[in-house]
Design an enzyme around this catalytic site. Structure first.
Site, short mmCIF file in Angstrom:
data_model
loop_
_atom_site.label_atom_id
_atom_site.label_comp_id
_atom_site.label_asym_id
_atom_site.label_seq_id
_atom_site.Cartn_x
_atom_site.Cartn_y
_atom_site.Cartn_z
N GLU A 98 0.83 -1.21 0.00
CA GLU A 98 0.00 0.00 0.00
C GLU A 98 0.86 1.25 0.00
OE1 GLU A 98 -4.31 0.65 0.34
OE2 GLU A 98 -2.52 1.29 -0.65
N ASP A 99 0.29 2.37 -0.42
CA ASP A 99 1.03 3.63 -0.35
C ASP A 99 0.89 4.24 1.03
OD1 ASP A 99 -1.39 5.71 -2.14
OD2 ASP A 99 -1.65 4.05 -0.74
N ASP A 102 -4.06 5.12 6.66
CA ASP A 102 -4.59 6.32 7.30
C ASP A 102 -5.55 5.86 8.40
OD1 ASP A 102 -5.94 9.40 5.87
OD2 ASP A 102 -5.86 8.69 7.93
N PHE A 151 -2.21 16.16 4.81
CA PHE A 151 -2.64 15.52 3.57
C PHE A 151 -1.49 15.59 2.57
CE2 PHE A 151 -5.98 13.42 1.43
CZ PHE A 151 -5.72 13.60 0.09
N ARG A 164 -0.23 12.38 -8.66
CA ARG A 164 0.40 11.07 -8.42
C ARG A 164 1.79 10.98 -9.03
NH1 ARG A 164 -3.69 7.48 -6.62
NH2 ARG A 164 -5.75 7.85 -7.45
O1 LIG Z 1 -6.30 3.76 5.71
P1 LIG Z 1 -7.44 4.34 4.89
O2 LIG Z 1 -8.13 5.49 5.59
O3 LIG Z 1 -8.34 3.30 4.35
O4 LIG Z 1 -6.80 5.13 3.64
C1 LIG Z 1 -5.79 4.55 2.90
C2 LIG Z 1 -6.27 4.27 1.50
O5 LIG Z 1 -6.78 5.48 0.84
C3 LIG Z 1 -6.05 5.70 -0.37
O6 LIG Z 1 -6.65 5.07 -1.44
P2 LIG Z 1 -7.91 5.75 -2.21
O7 LIG Z 1 -9.13 5.11 -1.67
O8 LIG Z 1 -7.74 7.24 -2.15
O9 LIG Z 1 -7.70 5.22 -3.68
P3 LIG Z 1 -6.39 5.45 -4.59
O10 LIG Z 1 -5.32 4.50 -4.03
O11 LIG Z 1 -6.83 5.07 -5.96
O12 LIG Z 1 -5.96 6.89 -4.43
C4 LIG Z 1 -4.72 5.01 -0.15
O13 LIG Z 1 -4.13 4.67 -1.39
C5 LIG Z 1 -5.09 3.78 0.68
O14 LIG Z 1 -5.49 2.72 -0.13
O1 LIG Z 2 -2.58 11.99 2.97
C1 LIG Z 2 -3.22 11.31 2.01
N1 LIG Z 2 -3.00 11.62 0.71
C2 LIG Z 2 -3.64 10.95 -0.29
N2 LIG Z 2 -4.52 9.95 -0.07
C3 LIG Z 2 -4.76 9.63 1.24
C4 LIG Z 2 -5.60 8.67 1.81
N3 LIG Z 2 -5.50 8.75 3.13
N4 LIG Z 2 -4.59 9.74 3.47
C5 LIG Z 2 -4.15 10.28 2.31
MG LIG Z 3 -5.89 8.03 -3.01
#
Ligand SMILES: O=P(O)(O)OC[C@H]1O[C@H](OP(=O)(O)OP(=O)(O)O)[C@H](O)[C@@H]1O
Ligand SMILES: Oc1ncnc2cn[nH]c12
Ligand SMILES: [Mg+2]
Length: 185
Positions: A98-99, A102, A151, A164
């Site tokens: 995962e990236d 949160d 953020f 991105r």
């Molecule tokens: O811990 P959480 O609160 O669940 O947030 C984390 C998730 O939110 C973002 O994805 P997003 O749903 O924005 O989709 P994306 O990866 O396509 O940006 C991020 O890439 C994680 O997958």
């Molecule tokens: O800081 C952040 N930037 C982009 N996407 C997400 C999701 N959760 N937190 C974020």
């Molecule tokens: Mg996202």
């Protein structure tokens, strides 16, 4: 620096160094095994591309896309699978990449879901971790950077689908997301 950005939080050089470290650690832990790396679209794609090229073990790749959980209740976090794995993971060693973690709702759901499919092992790697925002506890096995409650965008992370492609991880100016909730949840 990009005009929408407050400041750089993590430079591309710092990211690259940490990704190499994570790659070495994961390679050591899975020495002699083959790893199925599961990237969570879209945000994890760039991190995953760099990470897997730092692994010196046999690797296969697969991807999932899940919904952001919209107006779900605080705790459960209704998460829908928009794109499922192609690979049957029964008996495989699986690493979710995962990236960012949160609230933890996405990973908590994914972990539960994948465990029901009988992998030999299931671990989680995230580049970023925002512990202050956690709503559900989720165990992370490989953690790139713990960051404050800001953020961030870049290196795969987006705001409204933008940014991105940026090479660093940057803090977005508040006026760009005009005070809207960071996450509609
Ligand atoms: O811990 P959480 O609160 O669940 O947030 C984390 C998730 O939110 C973002 O994805 P997003 O749903 O924005 O989709 P994306 O990866 O396509 O940006 C991020 O890439 C994680 O997958
Ligand atoms: O800081 C952040 N930037 C982009 N996407 C997400 C999701 N959760 N937190 C974020
Ligand atoms: Mg996202």
């Amino acid at each position: 620096m990009h005009e929408d950005m407050e400041r750089v939080l993590i430079t591309e050089e710092e990211i690259a160094r940490r990704v190499r470290e994570l790659g070495a650690e994961i390679s050591q832990d899975y020495a002699g095994k083959e790893l199925l790396v599961v990237g969570i679209l879209k945000g994890a794609v760039i991190f995953m591309a760099d990470l897997v090229r730092c692994l010196n073990i046999p690797v296969r790749l697969d991807f999932m896309a899940v919904s952001s959980y919209g107006a779900s209740s605080e705790s459960s976090g209704v998460v829908r699978i928009l794109k499922d794995l192609e690979q049957n993971i029964e008996g495989l060693d699986v690493l979710i990449v995962e990236d960012i973690v949160d609230t933890g709702l996405t990973l908590n759901y994914l972990r539960e879901n994948l465990l029901t499919r009988g992998p030999a092992s299931l671990k989680i790697c995230t580049l970023l971790d925002k512990p202050s925002r956690r709503k559900v506890n989720v165990q992370v096995d490989y953690n790139g950077f713990v960051i404050p409650d800001e953020f961030v965008v870049g290196y795969g992370l987006d705001y409204d689908g933008r940014y991105r492609h940026l090479r660093d991880i940057l803090i977005l100016k508040r006026e760009v997301y005009s005070g809207k909730e960071q996450r509609e949840n």
